[in-house]
Design a protein around this motif. Sequence first.
Motif, PDB file in Angstrom:
ATOM      1  N   GLU A  74       0.970  -1.138   0.112  1.00 19.47           N
ATOM      2  CA  GLU A  74      -0.076   0.034  -0.532  1.00 19.47           C
ATOM      3  C   GLU A  74       1.087   1.257  -0.315  1.00 19.47           C
ATOM      4  O   GLU A  74       2.352   1.081   0.422  1.00 19.47           O
ATOM      5  CB  GLU A  74      -1.069  -0.080   1.026  1.00 19.47           C
ATOM      6  N   ARG A 132       8.462  13.442  19.365  1.00 21.77           N
ATOM      7  CA  ARG A 132       7.980  12.094  18.805  1.00 21.77           C
ATOM      8  C   ARG A 132       6.797  11.888  19.339  1.00 21.77           C
ATOM      9  O   ARG A 132       5.891  11.525  18.230  1.00 21.77           O
ATOM     10  CB  ARG A 132       8.465  11.263  20.243  1.00 21.77           C
ATOM     11  N   GLU A 133       5.611  12.801  20.240  1.00 22.93           N
ATOM     12  CA  GLU A 133       4.736  12.680  20.442  1.00 22.93           C
ATOM     13  C   GLU A 133       3.793  13.194  19.153  1.00 22.93           C
ATOM     14  O   GLU A 133       2.334  12.829  19.488  1.00 22.93           O
ATOM     15  CB  GLU A 133       3.866  13.194  22.280  1.00 22.93           C
ATOM     16  N   LEU A 191       4.188  10.772  16.038  1.00 22.62           N
ATOM     17  CA  LEU A 191       3.844   9.296  16.412  1.00 22.62           C
ATOM     18  C   LEU A 191       1.933   9.580  16.746  1.00 22.62           C
ATOM     19  O   LEU A 191       1.166   8.553  16.425  1.00 22.62           O
ATOM     20  CB  LEU A 191       3.503   9.052  17.588  1.00 22.62           C
ATOM     21  N   ALA A 192       1.265  10.782  16.999  1.00 19.07           N
ATOM     22  CA  ALA A 192       0.312  10.694  16.742  1.00 19.07           C
ATOM     23  C   ALA A 192      -0.517  11.004  15.113  1.00 19.07           C
ATOM     24  O   ALA A 192      -1.588  10.799  14.996  1.00 19.07           O
ATOM     25  CB  ALA A 192      -0.256  12.322  17.363  1.00 19.07           C
ATOM     26  N   ASP A 195      -0.467   5.875  11.626  1.00 20.80           N
ATOM     27  CA  ASP A 195       0.721   4.628  11.085  1.00 20.80           C
ATOM     28  C   ASP A 195       1.721   5.262  10.596  1.00 20.80           C
ATOM     29  O   ASP A 195       2.802   5.138   9.754  1.00 20.80           O
ATOM     30  CB  ASP A 195       0.031   4.035   9.753  1.00 20.80           C
ATOM     31  N   ALA A 196       2.141   6.507  11.402  1.00 24.05           N
ATOM     32  CA  ALA A 196       3.481   6.909  11.019  1.00 24.05           C
ATOM     33  C   ALA A 196       4.846   5.783  12.330  1.00 24.05           C
ATOM     34  O   ALA A 196       4.261   5.363  12.973  1.00 24.05           O
ATOM     35  CB  ALA A 196       3.824   8.607  11.590  1.00 24.05           C
ATOM     36  N   HIS A 197       5.698   6.097  11.540  1.00 22.81           N
ATOM     37  CA  HIS A 197       6.824   5.196  12.384  1.00 22.81           C
ATOM     38  C   HIS A 197       7.758   5.854  12.710  1.00 22.81           C
ATOM     39  O   HIS A 197       8.594   6.613  11.030  1.00 22.81           O
ATOM     40  CB  HIS A 197       7.382   3.914  11.814  1.00 22.81           C
ATOM     41  N   LEU A 198       9.130   6.072  13.573  1.00 19.25           N
ATOM     42  CA  LEU A 198      10.203   6.156  13.828  1.00 19.25           C
ATOM     43  C   LEU A 198      11.431   5.588  13.481  1.00 19.25           C
ATOM     44  O   LEU A 198      11.019   5.112  13.850  1.00 19.25           O
ATOM     45  CB  LEU A 198      10.103   7.903  14.995  1.00 19.25           C
ATOM     46  N   HIS A 199      12.220   6.850  12.930  1.00 20.17           N
ATOM     47  CA  HIS A 199      13.400   5.986  13.800  1.00 20.17           C
ATOM     48  C   HIS A 199      14.645   6.970  13.254  1.00 20.17           C
ATOM     49  O   HIS A 199      14.966   7.995  12.215  1.00 20.17           O
ATOM     50  CB  HIS A 199      13.684   5.083  11.246  1.00 20.17           C
ATOM     51  N   PHE A 200      15.070   7.268  15.013  1.00 18.46           N
ATOM     52  CA  PHE A 200      16.557   7.843  14.396  1.00 18.46           C
ATOM     53  C   PHE A 200      17.606   7.089  14.802  1.00 18.46           C
ATOM     54  O   PHE A 200      17.439   6.346  15.321  1.00 18.46           O
ATOM     55  CB  PHE A 200      15.833   8.923  16.342  1.00 18.46           C
ATOM     56  N   ARG A 252       2.093   5.164   6.263  1.00 13.08           N
ATOM     57  CA  ARG A 252       1.502   4.564   5.226  1.00 13.08           C
ATOM     58  C   ARG A 252      -0.056   4.650   5.225  1.00 13.08           C
ATOM     59  O   ARG A 252      -0.284   5.334   6.252  1.00 13.08           O
ATOM     60  CB  ARG A 252       1.048   2.844   5.940  1.00 13.08           C
TER      61      ARG A 252
END
Lengths: 363, 363
Positions: free
Chosen positions: B298, B312-313, B316-317, B320-325, B342
Motif C-alpha cells: 500500500e 515524538r508525540e 506519532l499522533a 501509521d507513522a513510524h520513527l527512526h532516530f 503508510r
Amino acid sequence: MKVGILGGGQLGRMLALAGLPLGLRFVVLDPAANAPVGQLAKHVLADYDDDAALAELARSDVCTYEFESVPEAAARAIQSTTPVHPTPEALRIAQDRLNEKLCFRELGIPTPAFEAVDSEHELRAAIAKMGLPAVLKTRRHGYDGKGQFLLRETGDIASAWLELGGVPLILEGFVRFERELSVLSVRGLDGATAFYPLVENHHEQGMLRFSRTPVPALAPEQQKRAESYAVRLLDHMGYVGVLALELFEAGGQLLANEMAPRVHNSGHLTIEGARTSQFENHLRAILGLPLGDTSVPEPVAMLNLVGGLPRREDMLAVPDAHLHFYAKQPRPGRKVGHVTVRAPDAATLDERVARLEAIIASD
Amino acid sequence: MKVGILGGGQLGRMLALAGLPLGLRFVVLDPAANAPVGQLAKHVLADYDDDAALAELARSDVCTYEFESVPEAAARAIQSTTPVHPTPEALRIAQDRLNEKLCFRELGIPTPAFEAVDSEHELRAAIAKMGLPAVLKTRRHGYDGKGQFLLRETGDIASAWLELGGVPLILEGFVRFERELSVLSVRGLDGATAFYPLVENHHEQGMLRFSRTPVPALAPEQQKRAESYAVRLLDHMGYVGVLALELFEAGGQLLANEMAPRVHNSGHLTIEGARTSQFENHLRAILGLPLGDTSVPEPVAMLNLVGGLPRREDMLAVPDAHLHFYAKQPRPGRKVGHVTVRAPDAATLDERVARLEAIIASD
C-alpha cells in the motif's frame, strides 16, 4: 530517554529492538550473564533483590518488566522514585492464580470454576463440589504448563497431592474448550486503549507453539466481548502498557484462563502482522506517547522455534516468512526463536504454515 | 554468523537492526567514536587503511560496506581472505562519476550528456558541444549535492572553474526532468534478482528530503524499463546485495543519474512499506539466503529528519507513522532520522505527509 527493564529475556530483546529506532536507550536488570537482550541494553548483572542494581534501574526515565515472575518488591522499590509501568499491582495479581481468578470474578469476567486448595482435605472437598476432570495448579510460579496436574478420576488425588501439595494451590474445573484465544490490549498513560484482533493459540505440553489471526470462523461478538473483559482489567488496575488475556472459547462463551501483565508470546506476530507491534505499543504507552494502530491487514501466523533453530535458508524460502532468533543456546524444550508468516488469504497462510511446520519437524 | 561492515552510520545501524533477529552478529569498522551503529555491533574504531582493523573485519563470515566512499583498497584487502559483497569493483565504478556514466553507456543505459573535464579549456570545449545550462561536478567524493556547480551562462565558467577546478571533473547536461525516481534492486549469491517498486524522490539543496511509492501516474512500462537497467548493472558487475539506481524521468525517458552500491536512503520506506526491507534483503543476499518478497502492499512515504528531531508525540499522533532516530547529534544539514508513514490510499497518504511536513517545518 532511558527505559529500565526488569528481565532481559527475548521479550526484553524485542522491546529493545522496537525501541532503538524510537531513539530510546535501555538498561536491563537480569541475573543471567547471557541474557538474550545482550548488547542491545546496558546489562546490570544482579539478582532482583539487589538494592544497588534496582537503584541503577531507577535512574531511568521509566521502568517496566518483561516477565511476570519479577518479584513485586523489586518493582515497588523502583516505584518509590521512578514511574513503573505496568503497575506493580498487576504483578501481585498475576503472580497468584487465585488472586487473578478472584480479580476476574470481581470484574464480572467469566472464568472456569475454581477453588483455593491448601490441604488434601480441601482438595477432596473441592473435587466433590466441582467434579472431575479438574486441574490442580500451584497458585504461584507456574508457567509453560509447569506446576499443573490433570486429575481424571478420584484415584489421581493422592498422586496429585504428592506432586504439588505443600504450597498454596488452586483447583480449576477442566474446560472442554473448542480453542484457546488471547487478546492483546494496550492502555496509554492518558487512559486511551487499543486492542489487537483476537489470536488463536495452540499449545503442546503447556507451551505455546502456534498463533494466528484472524481466528477462523470467529463469531463477530467475540472480539467485542474480549475487549470488554480486557478493558475492565486495564481500567481496574490503572494499567499502562500491553496486557495479554488468555481465554478459552467454549460453547460460544469466553472464559478467562490467565493474564500476563506484559508483552506476550501470542503477540509476536504483531511485529510483521500489525501496523504497530506489541513491543512498540508497550513502549509508546509507558512513555506517554500516542498509541499506534493495532490493526492487522492480512492473515498472519507465528510458529515458536523450540529446542533448536532450523536452517535459515529453508525457512526463508517460504514466501513472506520472517525469522526472529533470540540469541539463546538451544536446549530441549527451550524457546529459542520464532518465525512469522503472512499471506493474502487464509488458505495460502495454511499452506505456508504447513511448509514451516514440516521444516521445523524435520529439524 | 558474523557480518563485517565497513562504515557504522545509520545504514550500518539499520542493517544491524534488521540482522539481529536473523541471529547475526556484526562487527563494524568506523573511524568515528560515536558512530550511529553504537552498541548494536562490535565497533572497531580505526581508519579504513588500518591493517589490523581490516584483519579483524576479515575474521567475519562475510563483509559488506554501507557507504560508497569506503576506500576500494579496504574492501580489496578484506577480499583477499573473506568474501566481500557487493564486489569492490562496484566501489571503483560508483566512486567516480565518469566511470559510472561510462559503465551506464557501455550497458546501453541512457544518461544525460556528459564529458570528462580536466582543464578550463576542456570545460569551454564541453560547453560548446553540450550547451548550457549544464552541471559541473567533481568526479569523486561528491554527495548530497556537494561538489557541484550549475552553469547557466558562459559568464559562470570562470567561477565554476575557480570553485571546482584542479581535480578531475565531469560536465553533465542539465536535464529538465519531470521528477527524480530510484529503483532499489537486489541480487542474490545465486544470481536471482528482485526489484522494489520505483520510488519518487524529492531533494532540497541536493539532499534527499522525501520519498514515496507508488509513483503517481507512472507509465506502466517505466517499472520494467528501470528493472532492465538495474539488472544490466547487477549482472555486469556480478553484484550481490542491494543496488540503488537514481533516475531522471524526462519526456517519457528514464536517464540514469547515479548509482549507490549499497542500501539507500530512498529505500528506507521499505522497512515498514515492503514485505521485506532493503536491509534484510541486503543481508539475505550477501549470506546466500533466499531473497525476500519486495512488494509494497500500500502507499508509503518517507520524510528525512534533517538538522533536528521533532517531538515524538507529535509525529506519532499521525496514523501509521513510524520513527527512526539514528542516535546522531543534531546539527544543521545533518540527517538525524526519518519518519515513515503508510496509508490505505494516495489521498490519505498525502494528508498524512502534509501533517508530518507541518510538524517538521515547525520544529
